[in-house]
Design a protein around this motif. Sequence first.
Motif, PDB file in Angstrom:
ATOM      1  N   ASN A 162       0.810  -1.216   0.000  1.00  0.00           N
ATOM      2  CA  ASN A 162       0.000   0.000   0.000  1.00  0.00           C
ATOM      3  C   ASN A 162       0.843   1.266   0.000  1.00  0.00           C
ATOM      4  OD1 ASN A 162      -2.489  -1.259  -0.180  1.00  0.00           O
ATOM      5  ND2 ASN A 162      -2.720  -1.430   2.036  1.00  0.00           N
ATOM      6  N   GLY A 182      -6.463   3.122  -2.757  1.00  0.00           N
ATOM      7  CA  GLY A 182      -6.309   2.476  -1.461  1.00  0.00           C
ATOM      8  C   GLY A 182      -4.926   2.544  -0.856  1.00  0.00           C
ATOM      9  N   ASP A 184      -1.904   3.579   1.567  1.00  0.00           N
ATOM     10  CA  ASP A 184      -1.607   4.118   2.895  1.00  0.00           C
ATOM     11  C   ASP A 184      -0.572   5.238   2.801  1.00  0.00           C
ATOM     12  OD1 ASP A 184      -3.330   2.415   4.311  1.00  0.00           O
ATOM     13  OD2 ASP A 184      -1.827   0.831   4.351  1.00  0.00           O
ATOM     14  N   ALA A 215      -5.858  10.401  -3.104  1.00  0.00           N
ATOM     15  CA  ALA A 215      -6.412  10.283  -1.747  1.00  0.00           C
ATOM     16  C   ALA A 215      -5.753   9.196  -0.900  1.00  0.00           C
ATOM     17  CB  ALA A 215      -7.925  10.057  -1.823  1.00  0.00           C
ATOM     18  N   PRO A 216      -4.423   9.206  -0.790  1.00  0.00           N
ATOM     19  CA  PRO A 216      -3.774   8.281   0.137  1.00  0.00           C
ATOM     20  C   PRO A 216      -3.985   8.740   1.576  1.00  0.00           C
ATOM     21  CG  PRO A 216      -2.174   9.805  -0.729  1.00  0.00           C
ATOM     22  CD  PRO A 216      -3.477  10.125  -1.420  1.00  0.00           C
ATOM     23  N   LYS A 217      -3.732   7.849   2.537  1.00  0.00           N
ATOM     24  CA  LYS A 217      -3.852   8.253   3.938  1.00  0.00           C
ATOM     25  C   LYS A 217      -2.795   9.291   4.303  1.00  0.00           C
ATOM     26  CE  LYS A 217      -5.971   3.960   5.575  1.00  0.00           C
ATOM     27  NZ  LYS A 217      -5.791   2.755   6.428  1.00  0.00           N
ATOM     28  N   GLU A 218      -1.562   9.083   3.823  1.00  0.00           N
ATOM     29  CA  GLU A 218      -0.470  10.023   4.076  1.00  0.00           C
ATOM     30  C   GLU A 218       0.350  10.190   2.806  1.00  0.00           C
ATOM     31  OE1 GLU A 218       0.095  11.666   6.945  1.00  0.00           O
ATOM     32  OE2 GLU A 218      -1.553  10.658   8.002  1.00  0.00           O
ATOM     33  N   SER A 219       0.897  11.379   2.608  1.00  0.00           N
ATOM     34  CA  SER A 219       1.741  11.650   1.448  1.00  0.00           C
ATOM     35  C   SER A 219       3.039  12.309   1.890  1.00  0.00           C
ATOM     36  CB  SER A 219       1.026  12.558   0.449  1.00  0.00           C
ATOM     37  OG  SER A 219      -0.127  11.928  -0.059  1.00  0.00           O
ATOM     38  N   HIS A 241      -2.187  15.801   6.298  1.00  0.00           N
ATOM     39  CA  HIS A 241      -1.793  14.466   5.844  1.00  0.00           C
ATOM     40  C   HIS A 241      -0.696  14.507   4.769  1.00  0.00           C
ATOM     41  CE1 HIS A 241      -4.728  15.909   2.957  1.00  0.00           C
ATOM     42  NE2 HIS A 241      -4.321  14.992   2.100  1.00  0.00           N
ATOM     43  N   LEU A 253       4.721   1.683   8.260  1.00  0.00           N
ATOM     44  CA  LEU A 253       3.348   1.432   7.795  1.00  0.00           C
ATOM     45  C   LEU A 253       2.792   0.222   8.520  1.00  0.00           C
ATOM     46  CD1 LEU A 253       3.452   1.868   3.903  1.00  0.00           C
ATOM     47  CD2 LEU A 253       2.428   3.383   5.592  1.00  0.00           C
TER      48      LEU A 253
END
Length: 253
Positions: A162, A182, A184, A215-219, A241, A253
């Motif tokens: 991910n 999807g 992370d 739209a990842p959880k963190e970049s 984020h 992760l």
Amino acid sequence: MKITFLGTGTSTGVPEIGCQCEVCTSKDPRDWRLRTSVLVETGGKTILLDCGPDFRWQMITNKTYHLDAVLISHEHYDHVGGLDDLRPFCRVRGVDIYAEDYVAEAIETRIPYAFRIHKYPGVPNLELHRIGMEPFEAAGLSVIPIRVMHGRLPILGYRIGNMAYLTDLKYLPEEEYAKLEGLDMLIITALRKEDQPHPTHETLGEALVNIARIAPKESYLIHMGHRIGLHAVVEKELPPHVHLAYDGLKVGL
């Protein structure tokens, strides 16, 4: 999965030779950037993403003693200039290098002594694997290639689990976005501020647009030049984020 940002700078590095701007003269170690490279450790395997001219020092400072594979995004020197320095990792077995055809040919042309039938003693033992756009395995791990456009030059990003790594990005072909669902963690280029557009690299503003779509959880932003601004200032301007990566940063992760 553990991610280590070995280098987060563009091709000239930061400080840039001869420059006296506030970033190049900064005392904040987060403003000193070696050429971009990322280390991925997962499932007992260690994979290097790009192997630039600062590779030797990156390995020494990070105390890295083992590599299972190296994934190359493209042939530019700041991403392949350290391949000869893989020699210490080749003493027991060859190091597996993954690259698409034209990049593999460029590597063979630049360091032909590493690929001759009768090799000079001590040259790196590099096992060059040619890849396409189909998923493949590196060190037993599944890798999905992502087509990235570096201006008009087609290069590769990579998704491992991910996490996705997109360096030297200007834009993505529409069909590649589905491969990035999807996530992370997204690691993505942001060369400099949006008021200074570049023909082959995203600006910070363009990177933020892509991050919003993917739209990842963190970049984490990489491949930055001195015109990005001071780390301490820019980091505060980013969404919660999104983070300005820096050399030596480790993220789990």
